[in-house]
Design an enzyme around this catalytic site. Sequence first.
Site, PDB file in Angstrom:
ATOM      1  N   LYS A 112       0.815  -1.210   0.000  1.00  0.00           N
ATOM      2  CA  LYS A 112       0.000   0.000   0.000  1.00  0.00           C
ATOM      3  C   LYS A 112       0.856   1.271   0.000  1.00  0.00           C
ATOM      4  CE  LYS A 112      -3.976  -2.317   0.865  1.00  0.00           C
ATOM      5  NZ  LYS A 112      -3.612  -3.699   1.180  1.00  0.00           N
TER       6      LYS A 112
HETATM    7  C1  PLP Z   1      -4.297  -4.841   0.819  1.00  0.00           C
HETATM    8  C2  PLP Z   1      -3.505  -6.073   0.720  1.00  0.00           C
HETATM    9  C3  PLP Z   1      -3.822  -7.071  -0.204  1.00  0.00           C
HETATM   10  C4  PLP Z   1      -5.027  -6.978  -1.091  1.00  0.00           C
HETATM   11  O1  PLP Z   1      -4.936  -5.929  -2.038  1.00  0.00           O
HETATM   12  P1  PLP Z   1      -6.250  -5.399  -2.761  1.00  0.00           P
HETATM   13  O2  PLP Z   1      -5.800  -4.218  -3.573  1.00  0.00           O
HETATM   14  O3  PLP Z   1      -7.211  -5.025  -1.686  1.00  0.00           O
HETATM   15  O4  PLP Z   1      -6.754  -6.512  -3.604  1.00  0.00           O
HETATM   16  C5  PLP Z   1      -2.976  -8.157  -0.283  1.00  0.00           C
HETATM   17  N1  PLP Z   1      -1.914  -8.307   0.527  1.00  0.00           N
HETATM   18  C6  PLP Z   1      -1.579  -7.368   1.434  1.00  0.00           C
HETATM   19  C7  PLP Z   1      -0.401  -7.592   2.301  1.00  0.00           C
HETATM   20  C8  PLP Z   1      -2.358  -6.220   1.554  1.00  0.00           C
HETATM   21  O5  PLP Z   1      -2.021  -5.288   2.450  1.00  0.00           O
END
Ligand code: PLP
Length: 463
Positions: A112
Amino acid sequence: MDYISTRGKVEKCGFIDAFLMGLANDGGLVIPSEIPNISEQKLKEWQELSYQDLMLEIFSYYTNDEIPYEDLKKLVYDSYSTFRDEAVTPLKQINDSLYVLELFQGPTFAFKDVALQFMGNLYSYVATKRNEIINILGATSGDTGAAAIQGVRGKEGIRICILHPHQKVSKVQELQMTTVQDENVLNLSVKGNFDDCQQSIKELFADVDFKHKYHLRAINSINFVRILSQTVYYFYAYFQIAKAKPVGKVNFSVPTGNFGNIFSGYLAKQMGLPIGKLILATNENNILERFVKEGMYKPGEFYSTYSPSMDIQIASNFERYLYYLNDQNPDKVSELMNRFRAEGQLEIGPELLGKVALDFEAQGVKGADCLEIIDKYYKQSGYLFDPHTACGVKAYETCSGEQETCVVFATAHPAKFNEAIALIDIEQPFPTEIQQLFDKPQVQTVIENDKQVLVSELERFFG
Ligand SMILES: *Cc1c(COP(=O)(O)O)cnc(C)c1O
C-alpha cells in the site's frame, strides 16, 4: 483525459477533481474516459527507465498537464525517497518460471505504501495549491490504514481518520497505526469486521451533503490515483524480465482482497503491456475466486485467516471491472449493482464468463496450504514469504504453466505477519523499524459498530 463514473451520472472532470472525488457522486467509481494505448516502440523505450521516470511517463497520459512537469517530478521522487531499496520495487528470481516482486520496501512494509506515499504528497500539494481542506476518511483491513497514516502524518492542511476492525488486524499493523502521535491522526477501532468498517465509510461517502460538509476525501482503493500508481510496477517488473531474457507474455499472480491491485494489472494490460494471465489469489474468503470460476458474485461466510488483509467479502473495485466487462455500459453497471444491493448477489451468463476467462484465473488458498508453501520455499530457497504472498505463490503453482513466466507480488514483509510464520517454527529477525514499535505508547478510540457513534466521533474530529 476526462474522468467519468461507472454509473454514468456524474459530469466529466479532470485529473485533480477525480483524485479529490474518490467515490463518484452517483455512487459509482471514477474511471478515465478512455484507456491510452502504449505503442510497442514506447514500451521498448521505457525498458531502461528508473521506477520514478517510468511513473512520470505513465502519469503523463492521465494528468492532462494539470500538474506542471517539474512539480510532478518532485512529488514522485519525494514519494519514493522513503523506500529502503533504490529500485523501489525490486524483482527477485526464485526459479526458472517464478519471480517475486517485492512491493514491501516502503515505510509500513506492505504494498500500500507504493500508492499512498505518493497520494499523501499529492493531497498535501493540492491542499496548498488550491487552498483545499482535506479530511481523509478510510477503512482498513490493516495495511491501507498504516500506509495512509504514514503518508500524511504531520502534513499541513490534512487530517486523517482511519477505521480498523477491533482486534482483527495483526499486532504489527495495529502498532503501525496506533503509535502515531500526530494530532492530525485519529484511529477508530471498530467492534466489527473489515466489511462493517468499509460499509460505514461507503455510506458516509454516498451521503453527498455529509461528504461536502466535512470535506471528506478517500484513500481507499476506490481512488483512481491509487489504481494508477499501482500500474507502474506491472510495467517495471515486465521490463526487468524483458531486459534479461527474451520473453513474450508474463503472468502476474496477485494476492487479492478489494480487487484493487489486480485491477491495476487489468488496466496495464488494456494499455498494451503483454500480460498473459492475471491470477487472482484469495484465501478462504473467496468470493472473487467463485466469480471467476462460476460467474456468481455472492458473499459467503466470513473467515479470519493468516492473511487478514485479504479477509474481505465485498471487493470495492469490482465495479470497475464490471464496467469493462459490460462493454463500458453505465446503465448495465447500475442495473447490476442495484440488483446486487437488493438481492445480495449477482450472476453473469456463460458468454461474459468466457470473457472473464480471457484475462483472469483464480485460486483460493486454504490456511494449511498457505503455511505449507511458506515452509517449502523457505527450506528450498531460503526465501521467506509472508502469508499473503504465499497465497499468490500457491496460485502460481496451480494456474501458471510450466513453460510460462510468472511474477508473484510480495505484498507484505513477513515480519508484519509473524503470527502465521511462528506457527511453522520459523524464527525471523525483525527489521529495526518494526522492532521499535513495540516500545511505543498507543493512541486509539474503541467504538461500537454503530453509525451514530461513528458520526459523532467524526463530527468532533473533523468539525
Ligand atoms: C491490501 C492487501 C492485499 C489486497 O490488495 P487489494 O488491492 O485489496 O486486492 C494483499 N496483501 C496485502 C499484504 C495487503 O495489504
